[in-house]
Scaffold this motif. Structure first.
Motif, PDB file in Angstrom:
ATOM      1  N   SER A  13      18.772  -6.967   1.008  1.00 37.45           N
ATOM      2  CA  SER A  13      17.876  -5.806   1.017  1.00 37.45           C
ATOM      3  C   SER A  13      18.432  -4.672   0.161  1.00 37.45           C
ATOM      4  O   SER A  13      17.676  -3.961  -0.521  1.00 37.45           O
ATOM      5  CB  SER A  13      17.658  -5.326   2.453  1.00 37.45           C
ATOM      6  OG  SER A  13      18.906  -4.989   3.064  1.00 37.45           O
ATOM      7  N   ILE A  14      19.760  -4.497   0.175  1.00 36.81           N
ATOM      8  CA  ILE A  14      20.380  -3.452  -0.651  1.00 36.81           C
ATOM      9  C   ILE A  14      20.290  -3.828  -2.125  1.00 36.81           C
ATOM     10  O   ILE A  14      19.989  -2.988  -2.991  1.00 36.81           O
ATOM     11  CB  ILE A  14      21.847  -3.238  -0.230  1.00 36.81           C
ATOM     12  CG1 ILE A  14      21.910  -2.675   1.184  1.00 36.81           C
ATOM     13  CG2 ILE A  14      22.556  -2.310  -1.210  1.00 36.81           C
ATOM     14  CD1 ILE A  14      21.279  -1.307   1.337  1.00 36.81           C
ATOM     15  N   TRP A  15      20.535  -5.097  -2.416  1.00 38.86           N
ATOM     16  CA  TRP A  15      20.466  -5.532  -3.814  1.00 38.86           C
ATOM     17  C   TRP A  15      19.051  -5.422  -4.366  1.00 38.86           C
ATOM     18  O   TRP A  15      18.865  -5.199  -5.569  1.00 38.86           O
ATOM     19  CB  TRP A  15      20.985  -6.963  -3.953  1.00 38.86           C
ATOM     20  CG  TRP A  15      22.476  -7.015  -4.008  1.00 38.86           C
ATOM     21  CD1 TRP A  15      23.320  -7.453  -3.037  1.00 38.86           C
ATOM     22  CD2 TRP A  15      23.293  -6.586  -5.091  1.00 38.86           C
ATOM     23  NE1 TRP A  15      24.623  -7.326  -3.434  1.00 38.86           N
ATOM     24  CE2 TRP A  15      24.639  -6.792  -4.699  1.00 38.86           C
ATOM     25  CE3 TRP A  15      23.042  -6.034  -6.336  1.00 38.86           C
ATOM     26  CZ2 TRP A  15      25.712  -6.475  -5.526  1.00 38.86           C
ATOM     27  CZ3 TRP A  15      24.113  -5.716  -7.165  1.00 38.86           C
ATOM     28  CH2 TRP A  15      25.428  -5.935  -6.766  1.00 38.86           C
ATOM     29  N   GLU A  16      18.056  -5.527  -3.510  1.00 37.06           N
ATOM     30  CA  GLU A  16      16.679  -5.341  -3.965  1.00 37.06           C
ATOM     31  C   GLU A  16      16.446  -3.884  -4.373  1.00 37.06           C
ATOM     32  O   GLU A  16      15.766  -3.602  -5.360  1.00 37.06           O
ATOM     33  CB  GLU A  16      15.697  -5.745  -2.859  1.00 37.06           C
ATOM     34  CG  GLU A  16      14.238  -5.691  -3.281  1.00 37.06           C
ATOM     35  CD  GLU A  16      13.923  -6.587  -4.466  1.00 37.06           C
ATOM     36  OE1 GLU A  16      13.055  -6.207  -5.284  1.00 37.06           O
ATOM     37  OE2 GLU A  16      14.562  -7.657  -4.589  1.00 37.06           O
ATOM     38  N   LEU A  17      17.058  -2.958  -3.609  1.00 32.16           N
ATOM     39  CA  LEU A  17      16.965  -1.543  -3.978  1.00 32.16           C
ATOM     40  C   LEU A  17      17.730  -1.265  -5.272  1.00 32.16           C
ATOM     41  O   LEU A  17      17.286  -0.470  -6.113  1.00 32.16           O
ATOM     42  CB  LEU A  17      17.516  -0.675  -2.840  1.00 32.16           C
ATOM     43  CG  LEU A  17      16.751  -0.730  -1.515  1.00 32.16           C
ATOM     44  CD1 LEU A  17      17.479   0.092  -0.458  1.00 32.16           C
ATOM     45  CD2 LEU A  17      15.322  -0.226  -1.697  1.00 32.16           C
ATOM     46  N   ARG A  19      18.206  -3.385  -7.687  1.00 29.64           N
ATOM     47  CA  ARG A  19      17.381  -3.939  -8.765  1.00 29.64           C
ATOM     48  C   ARG A  19      16.226  -2.998  -9.107  1.00 29.64           C
ATOM     49  O   ARG A  19      15.943  -2.737 -10.283  1.00 29.64           O
ATOM     50  CB  ARG A  19      16.838  -5.306  -8.350  1.00 29.64           C
ATOM     51  CG  ARG A  19      15.922  -5.967  -9.374  1.00 29.64           C
ATOM     52  CD  ARG A  19      15.438  -7.321  -8.869  1.00 29.64           C
ATOM     53  NE  ARG A  19      14.584  -7.976  -9.841  1.00 29.64           N
ATOM     54  CZ  ARG A  19      13.278  -7.734  -9.984  1.00 29.64           C
ATOM     55  NH1 ARG A  19      12.685  -6.841  -9.189  1.00 29.64           N
ATOM     56  NH2 ARG A  19      12.571  -8.359 -10.902  1.00 29.64           N
ATOM     57  N   ARG A  20      15.578  -2.466  -8.072  1.00 27.86           N
ATOM     58  CA  ARG A  20      14.439  -1.573  -8.296  1.00 27.86           C
ATOM     59  C   ARG A  20      14.844  -0.340  -9.095  1.00 27.86           C
ATOM     60  O   ARG A  20      14.207   0.022 -10.087  1.00 27.86           O
ATOM     61  CB  ARG A  20      13.855  -1.157  -6.949  1.00 27.86           C
ATOM     62  CG  ARG A  20      12.636  -0.234  -7.046  1.00 27.86           C
ATOM     63  CD  ARG A  20      12.412   0.501  -5.746  1.00 27.86           C
ATOM     64  NE  ARG A  20      13.543   1.401  -5.444  1.00 27.86           N
ATOM     65  CZ  ARG A  20      13.683   2.052  -4.303  1.00 27.86           C
ATOM     66  NH1 ARG A  20      12.806   1.884  -3.326  1.00 27.86           N
ATOM     67  NH2 ARG A  20      14.722   2.860  -4.115  1.00 27.86           N
ATOM     68  N   ASP A  21      15.938   0.315  -8.674  1.00 29.45           N
ATOM     69  CA  ASP A  21      16.354   1.546  -9.343  1.00 29.45           C
ATOM     70  C   ASP A  21      16.878   1.276 -10.750  1.00 29.45           C
ATOM     71  O   ASP A  21      16.662   2.071 -11.674  1.00 29.45           O
ATOM     72  CB  ASP A  21      17.433   2.251  -8.514  1.00 29.45           C
ATOM     73  CG  ASP A  21      16.875   2.816  -7.217  1.00 29.45           C
ATOM     74  OD1 ASP A  21      15.672   2.609  -6.957  1.00 29.45           O
ATOM     75  OD2 ASP A  21      17.644   3.440  -6.464  1.00 29.45           O
ATOM     76  N   ARG A  34      25.372   4.790  -5.885  1.00 33.68           N
ATOM     77  CA  ARG A  34      24.374   5.130  -4.871  1.00 33.68           C
ATOM     78  C   ARG A  34      24.360   4.125  -3.725  1.00 33.68           C
ATOM     79  O   ARG A  34      24.195   4.488  -2.563  1.00 33.68           O
ATOM     80  CB  ARG A  34      22.997   5.210  -5.531  1.00 33.68           C
ATOM     81  CG  ARG A  34      21.857   5.618  -4.598  1.00 33.68           C
ATOM     82  CD  ARG A  34      20.542   5.617  -5.366  1.00 33.68           C
ATOM     83  NE  ARG A  34      20.616   6.502  -6.529  1.00 33.68           N
ATOM     84  CZ  ARG A  34      19.868   6.359  -7.622  1.00 33.68           C
ATOM     85  NH1 ARG A  34      19.019   5.346  -7.713  1.00 33.68           N
ATOM     86  NH2 ARG A  34      19.988   7.198  -8.621  1.00 33.68           N
ATOM     87  N   TYR A  35      24.543   2.839  -4.052  1.00 34.58           N
ATOM     88  CA  TYR A  35      24.413   1.808  -3.025  1.00 34.58           C
ATOM     89  C   TYR A  35      25.741   1.139  -2.678  1.00 34.58           C
ATOM     90  O   TYR A  35      25.763   0.144  -1.959  1.00 34.58           O
ATOM     91  CB  TYR A  35      23.397   0.756  -3.472  1.00 34.58           C
ATOM     92  CG  TYR A  35      21.992   1.318  -3.570  1.00 34.58           C
ATOM     93  CD1 TYR A  35      21.249   1.586  -2.426  1.00 34.58           C
ATOM     94  CD2 TYR A  35      21.431   1.601  -4.807  1.00 34.58           C
ATOM     95  CE1 TYR A  35      19.967   2.111  -2.512  1.00 34.58           C
ATOM     96  CE2 TYR A  35      20.149   2.128  -4.904  1.00 34.58           C
ATOM     97  CZ  TYR A  35      19.425   2.384  -3.756  1.00 34.58           C
ATOM     98  OH  TYR A  35      18.158   2.907  -3.840  1.00 34.58           O
TER      99      TYR A  35
END
Length: 254
Positions: A13-17, A19-21, A34-35
């Motif tokens: 779920s963090i890696w999806e964020l 990727r999005r950013d 940030r993550y």
């Protein structure tokens, strides 16, 4: 000794964020901090999973509505109503549409339409009756050789134009000749400056030798003519020979 920062394994779920950013345009270091992931780990995953910002759909600036891709062709004159498959008409249409997309900052569509316009332009050239289907790539080698070895006077006669004549092909030829003349002139100027610098250095060295009582080496006439630019050493057959610079320039022109 500086300690390396430790990163914990992040869930999907963090890696999806991440990727999005990252695909939204944020810098790799900024997203990683940030993550709580490593910058190198982020870049490695982006490479492995094919995260490419250039493949993302174009977005319009905030406050503006997204432009419909079909709108690039809206309002264009229907000049191909009678010949809808004419490649020349299609090339012009695609060129105008590409310009519209570029001004709208839709870079992907602009590049695609520009490539389409170029392809149609080449098709139009092949279909031109005046060219009989010939292009520089498809012309017989015998014809290409005849053109390359064409007599200079005959070539100038073909491209001679009257003072008030408007011919884009002849104009392009004369512009090409003009640019070539400018390049040759610039080359000659560079050679002249180098020759002057070399002569100045030789004179300085001769003065130093004379100051030490050492006579300079005598220069024969042939070497002097080359040094002064009167003659040049040029390729001739399998070897080289010394010839007047004016003769060499004529050979270059031919």
């Amino acid at each position: 000794m500086e300690q390396r920062r430790k990163y914990k394994i992040q869930p999907p779920s963090i890696w999806e964020l991440v990727r999005r950013d990252y695909l939204a345009g944020d810098g790799a270091r900024q997203v990683a901090a940030r993550y709580g992931v490593g910058t190198e780990a982020l870049r490695a995953r982006a490479s492995r999973e094919g995260w490419s910002r250039y493949l993302q759909p174009q977005t319009e600036p905030k406050g503006e509505a997204a432009t419909d891709k079909g709108s690039w062709f809206d309002g264009l004159p229907d000049e191909g109503a009678e010949t809808p498959d004419d490649p020349a008409v299609l090339a012009r249409t695609a060129t105008v549409a590409s310009g519209r997309a570029m001004r709208a900052r839709a870079w992907t569509e602009a590049r695609t339409l520009a490539g389409l316009a170029e392809a149609y332009h080449k098709l139009a050239e092949r279909a031109d009756p005046a060219r009989n289907g010939l292009t520089a790539e498809t012309a017989p080698l015998e014809l290409v050789l005849d053109i390359l070895t064409m007599d200079r006077i005959a070539l100038e006669d073909r491209f001679w134009r009257k003072p008030d004549e408007v011919d884009p092909v002849k104009a392009a030829y004369h512009e090409w000749r003009r640019q070539g003349s400018l390049r040759r002139r610039a080359h000659e100027e560079v050679k002249t400056r180098r020759r002057s610098a070399t002569e100045a250095r030789v004179e300085a060295l001769e003065a130093q030798l004379a100051g030490r009582g050492i006579p300079p080496v005598e220069e024969d006439e042939r070497a002097a003519r080359v040094r002064l630019g009167i003659d040049v050493i040029a390729p001739d057959g399998a070897g080289t020979r010394q010839m007047p610079a004016a003769e060499f320039r004529v050979r270059l022109e031919d």
